[in-house]
Design an enzyme around this catalytic site. Structure first.
Site, mmCIF file in Angstrom:
data_model
loop_
_atom_site.group_PDB
_atom_site.id
_atom_site.type_symbol
_atom_site.label_atom_id
_atom_site.label_comp_id
_atom_site.label_asym_id
_atom_site.label_seq_id
_atom_site.Cartn_x
_atom_site.Cartn_y
_atom_site.Cartn_z
ATOM 1 N N PRO A 50 47.568 44.136 44.032
ATOM 2 C CG PRO A 50 49.303 45.045 45.011
ATOM 3 C CD PRO A 50 48.171 45.386 44.007
ATOM 4 C CB SER A 66 42.263 44.153 38.842
ATOM 5 O OG SER A 66 41.613 44.510 37.924
ATOM 6 C CG ASP A 92 34.508 42.893 37.242
ATOM 7 O OD1 ASP A 92 34.851 42.701 36.260
ATOM 8 O OD2 ASP A 92 33.770 41.952 37.796
ATOM 9 C CB SER A 125 37.104 37.126 43.841
ATOM 10 O OG SER A 125 37.018 38.473 44.281
ATOM 11 N NE ARG A 157 32.149 38.191 49.776
ATOM 12 C CZ ARG A 157 32.718 38.946 48.620
ATOM 13 N NH1 ARG A 157 33.735 38.249 48.076
ATOM 14 N NH2 ARG A 157 32.468 39.969 48.164
HETATM 15 N N1 LIG Z 1 46.696 48.012 47.781
HETATM 16 C C1 LIG Z 1 45.370 47.982 48.118
HETATM 17 N N2 LIG Z 1 45.122 47.873 49.331
HETATM 18 C C2 LIG Z 1 43.765 47.598 49.564
HETATM 19 N N3 LIG Z 1 42.740 47.723 48.585
HETATM 20 C C3 LIG Z 1 43.002 47.878 47.359
HETATM 21 C C4 LIG Z 1 44.349 47.982 46.990
HETATM 22 N N4 LIG Z 1 44.449 47.890 45.686
HETATM 23 C C5 LIG Z 1 43.300 47.956 45.196
HETATM 24 N N5 LIG Z 1 42.358 47.903 46.387
HETATM 25 C C6 LIG Z 1 40.884 47.909 46.341
HETATM 26 O O1 LIG Z 1 40.616 46.623 46.119
HETATM 27 C C7 LIG Z 1 39.258 46.577 45.625
HETATM 28 C C8 LIG Z 1 38.983 45.312 44.795
HETATM 29 O O2 LIG Z 1 39.848 45.086 43.452
HETATM 30 P P1 LIG Z 1 39.549 43.969 42.839
HETATM 31 O O3 LIG Z 1 38.171 44.269 41.955
HETATM 32 O O4 LIG Z 1 40.697 44.196 41.769
HETATM 33 O O5 LIG Z 1 39.749 42.600 43.210
HETATM 34 P P2 LIG Z 1 38.567 41.530 43.634
HETATM 35 O O6 LIG Z 1 39.396 40.316 44.099
HETATM 36 O O7 LIG Z 1 37.745 41.132 42.375
HETATM 37 O O8 LIG Z 1 37.685 41.852 44.676
HETATM 38 P P3 LIG Z 1 36.075 41.848 44.663
HETATM 39 O O9 LIG Z 1 35.783 40.654 45.135
HETATM 40 O O10 LIG Z 1 35.843 42.774 45.544
HETATM 41 O O11 LIG Z 1 35.457 42.244 43.148
HETATM 42 C C9 LIG Z 1 39.099 47.585 44.941
HETATM 43 O O12 LIG Z 1 37.720 48.314 44.995
HETATM 44 C C10 LIG Z 1 40.209 48.453 45.152
HETATM 45 O O13 LIG Z 1 39.929 49.947 45.318
#
Ligand SMILES: Nc1ncnc2c1ncn2[C@@H]1O[C@H](COP(=O)(O)OP(=O)(O)OP(=O)(O)O)[C@@H](O)[C@H]1O
Length: 598
Positions: free
Chosen positions: A198, A254, A256, A288, A360
Site C-alpha cells: 500500500p 508494487s 521492485d 516507483s 530524486r
Molecule cells: N506496510 C509497509 N510499511 C512500510 N514499508 C513497507 C510496507 N510494505 C512494504 N514495505 C517496503 O516498501 C519497500 C518499497 O516497496 P516497493 O518496491 O513496492 O515500492 P516503490 O514505490 O517502488 O519503492 P522504491 O522506490 O523503494 O523502489 C520495500 O522494501 C518493502 O519492504
C-alpha cells in the site's frame, strides 16, 4: 411459450489472427464494461477526454478519439465495428457461449453477402443450430476483449454471431476454441496471490491495481486472492509461508522491492525446490521503480501489464545470488542489480526526498558527480564476455537463439485490426497467434533440482584461479559499479542494453572518476537509449561471478534497490532458476544489435 425479442447481432468468423467482423451491422454495437471495481478506488474509464459524448448507465461506448482508425461512429455517438475489423486473439481475454439465448435463426447466404441481417431469437431453448447447407454452425458468443482507451486498455464485451465449422464434435464448444487460440503458450486459470504494497508508488499502488489491473483480471474470470504488506519485509514472510498447493503465481502489485522480498521468501523455504518449480513471480507496475515490468512485460502501464500477465508465457530466467559476511548463513537472491558508488548512494541516500519521485535519483547522481567522489575497491571477475567484441558475439549468439525460438510470422495486414493503434499489441498478437512461438523448454516443462541452488564459489575461499582482477587504474578511482540481469533499471533507463533473460551471465558496467564531468554528463544522459555502454570510457562486460571488495570507510551497496552493508560481496549467477512471465518469451528489445552495427 417462448417470448421472442429481436436483437440484431454482427456476424463474425474466426481467422488465424483473431475474430473477424464479417458484417457491419446497421445498428450500433454497445460494449459492456464488465469491470468489477473496488468501491474505494474511484472511477477509471471516464470515456473521452474531448467530452463530445457521455456514457449511459451501465454501458460504455467506443469513441473515435480513443480507438484506432478502424472504428466508426454512428449519429448517436456509438461506436461500431466496421467490416473486416479483427479483434486479435492477443486482445481476447474471455469468451462465453450464450446458451440461454439458444437457437439462432440462420438465413441462406450468398458468398458475397457481407451484410447479412441476422436475427437472434431470444428464447428458453439451449443449444446451437446448424446450417445444414454449408455445415457451418452459428454460435452466439459473448466475447470479452481489451480495448485501448486513452493510455490504458480496458475490458469490453461484445455479443457476436459467429459462423464456425467445427473440426470435430469435441470442438463444438466455440468459446473454448477461441480461448485456446487466445491463450496460446499461456497458462489459463492461474491461481494467483496478488501482493499489494500500500506504500508503493508514493501510496498509489492500491489504486493503480484496482483501477487499471483488477478490471482486466475480473473480466478474464481470473481467480486471485489479495494480501497487503503491513511492514517492511512482510512479503518475505508471505512467500516463505505460502501454501504452494493453493497458488501457482505471485503477482507483486508494487515496485521492485516486493518481487525481491518474494524471491527471497521462496528461497528460504525448506521445500524451495518445489516452490521454484511451481510458483511464477511477476510484477504489476504499481511502484516507483518497476524495472521488472518494463523488462519482462515491456510496459510500465499497469493495465497493459495486466494483459501481459494473462497472455505471457512462463519462462525461466537467471537470478543472482549474493554473499556477504553479515548474512553468511543465508545468501540473498537478487533478480535485478547490485550497485556500489555514485548510483548506490544516489538511490538509497535520497530516500528522504522520496516525495520528489524518480527525479530524486537524478539529483543524487548529479550532486555526487559534481563533488568528484570516488569509491575505491577491488573487483575480481569470472568473465563470460570480456571485450566489446566478445560482448557482441555473446549477445548475438544468445539473442539469435531466442529469435529462432520465439519469433512469429507477421500478422496478416489485409484486415483492419483493433491492434493497429498501439505497436505494443503487435507483439501480443504475434505471441498468442504464432504457431512457431513454442519454446523447446517452456518453464512449465523445465524442472529444477536442489543442485541448481548450489553455489560454485564461496566468499570465504580465495579468489579462484580463472578469475581476473580489474586493474587498479580503474578500481582506485571508481565512480560507478553496476551489475545487473535486466535491461531496464527504471523507466527510460536502459542501463544494461545487452542483458538477456537466460544467458548465464551478469552484465557489468563500470565508470571511473578520471572521466571528466564534461564527458560523464553526456554519458549519463544517454542512459535512456543505452548508448552509454558504447563509449570508450565505459567498461562493459559480462561475468558469471564477481567479488567486490570496497575500500572506503562509509557507504553502502544497493541490491535490487535495497540497502546492503558495506562489506565484501560475492555474486554468482544461478542459471534459469526463477519462473516469471515474459512477453513473447523474451525481454523487451533494447535494440542493442543496432548499437553494435553503428
Ligand atoms: N506496510 C509497509 N510499511 C512500510 N514499508 C513497507 C510496507 N510494505 C512494504 N514495505 C517496503 O516498501 C519497500 C518499497 O516497496 P516497493 O518496491 O513496492 O515500492 P516503490 O514505490 O517502488 O519503492 P522504491 O522506490 O523503494 O523502489 C520495500 O522494501 C518493502 O519492504
Amino acid at each position: 411459450m417462448s417470448r421472442f425479442r429481436l436483437k440484431p447481432l454482427p456476424r463474425a468468423i474466426l481467422t488465424d489472427d483473431g475474430v473477424l467482423i464479417k458484417s457491419q451491422n446497421a445498428n450500433p454495437l454497445s460494449f459492456h464494461s464488465n469491470a468489477l471495481r473496488d468501491p474505494d478506488a474511484g472511477p477509471d474509464d471516464k470515456g473521452c477526454d474531448d467530452g463530445t459524448h457521455e456514457r449511459g448507465a451501465g454501458e460504455s461506448m467506443f469513441c473515435l478519439t480513443c480507438l484506432s482508425d478502424s472504428t466508426n461512429f454512428d449519429s448517436n455517438g456509438r461506436g461500431i465495428l466496421p467490416m473486416n475489423t479483427v479483434i486479435p486473439y492477443g486482445r481476447i481475454i474471455n469468451a462465453h457461449n450464450v446458451r440461454s439465448l439458444g437457437a439462432t435463426q440462420t438465413t441462406k447466404k450468398s458468398k458475397q453477402d457481407t451484410t447479412i441481417s441476422t436475427a437472434l431469437l431470444a428464447n428458453d431453448d439451449d443449444g446451437l443450430s446448424m446450417d445444414l447447407e454449408n455445415d457451418a454452425m452459428d454460435y452466439v458468443i459473448d466475447l470479452v476483449f481489451v480495448l485501448p482507451l486513452e493510455k490504458n486498455v480496458v475490458p469490453r464485451t461484445v455479443r457476436l454471431n459467429i459462423d464456425y465449422v467445427p473440426l470435430s464434435p469435441a470442438s463444438s464448444d466455440l468459446a473454448e476454441v477461441i480461448l485456446k487460440r487466445s491463450y496460446k503458450n499461456a497458462r489459463r486459470n492461474k491461481k494467483m496471490l496478488v501482493i499489494i504494497n500500500p506504500f508503493g508508488g508514493k501510496g498509489q499502488a492500491k489504486n493503480l491495481f484496482f483501477q487499471r489491473a483488477a478490471p482486466i483480471l475480473d473480466a478474464s474470470g481470473s481467480d486471485y486472492d489479495i494480501a497487503y504488506t503491513e511492514r517492511s519485509r512482510h512479503a518475505v514472510e508471505i512467500a516463505e509461508s505460502l501454501d504452494i498447493d493453493k497458488y501457482d503465481t505471485i503477482v507483486c502489485a508494487s515496485g521492485d522491492g516486493i518481487p525481491y522480498e518474494v524471491l527471497n521468501g521462496l528461497y528460504r523455504r525448506i521445500d524451495r525446490v518445489a516452490a521454484f518449480n511451481k510458483i511464477v513471480v511477476t510484477q504489476l507496475p504499481c511502484g516507483s521503480g518497476n524495472a521488472m515490468s518494463i523488462s519482462c512485460h515491456w510496459t510500465m502501464n499497469t493495465s497493459y501489464a495486466a494483459l501481459c500477465l494473462l497472455k505471457s508465457q512462463e519462462s525461466r530466467i537467471d537470478v543472482m545470488c549474493c554473499q556477504q559476511p553479515s548474512y553468511s548463513d543465508q545468501p540473498r537472491l537478487s533478480f535485478l542489480s547490485q550497485t556500489y558508488g555514485i548510483i548506490a548512494e544516489s538511490d538509497i541516500n535520497t530516500e528522504f526526498i522520496r516525495w520528489m519521485g524518480p527525479i530524486r535519483f537524478n539529483i543524487g547522481v548529479a550532486f555526487n558527480l559534481l563533488q568528484g567522489k570516488t569509491y575505491a575497491c577491488d573487483v575480481y571477475v569470472k568473465y563470460a564476455a570480456k571485450t566489446k567484441h566478445d560482448m557482441k558475439v555473446h549477445y548475438l549468439l544468445h539473442k539469435k537463439t531466442a529469435e529462432l525460438i520465439f519469433d512469429s510470422p507477421p500478422a496478416s495486414s489485409s484486415s483492419a485490426s483493433l491492434s493497429q493503434s498501439n505497436p505494443l499489441n503487435e507483439h501480443l498478437q504475434s505471441a498468442s497467434s504464432s504457431s512457431l512461438s513454442t519454446p523447446p523448454t517452456p518453464a512449465q516443462e523445465s524442472v529444477i533440482s536442489s543442485e541448481d541452488f548450489n553455489l560454485k564459489y564461496s566468499l570465504s575461499d580465495p579468489i579462484p584461479e580463472e578469475w581476473e582482477r580489474l586493474s587498479s587504474d580503474i578500481t582506485d578511482n571508481l565512480s560507478i559499479f553496476y551489475t545487473g540481469k535486466m535491461p531496464y533499471i527504471a523507466d527510460k533507463t536502459k542501463f544494461f542494453p545487452a542483458a538477456l533473460p537466460a544467458d548465464g551471465a551478469i552484465d557489468l558496467v563500470i565508470m571511473n572518476s578520471t572521466t571528466s564531468v564534461r564527458r560523464m554528463t553526456p554519458i549519463l544522459l544517454s542512459l535512456d537509449d543505452g548508448t552509454h555502454v558504447m563509449q570508450p570510457e565505459v567498461l562493459h562486460s559480462k561475468v558469471s561471478a564477481f567479488r567486490l571488495v570496497p575500500h572506503i570507510e562509509e557507504g553502502l551497496i544497493s541490491v535490487d534497490g535495497e540497502k546492503f552493508p558495506l562489506e565484501p560481496m560475492q555474486v554468482e549467477v544461478l542459471p534459469s532458476l526463477v519462473k516469471t512471465l515474459l512477453r513473447n518469451g523474451s525481454y523487451i528489445d533494447t535494440e542493442f544489435d543496432t548499437l553494435l552495427s553503428t
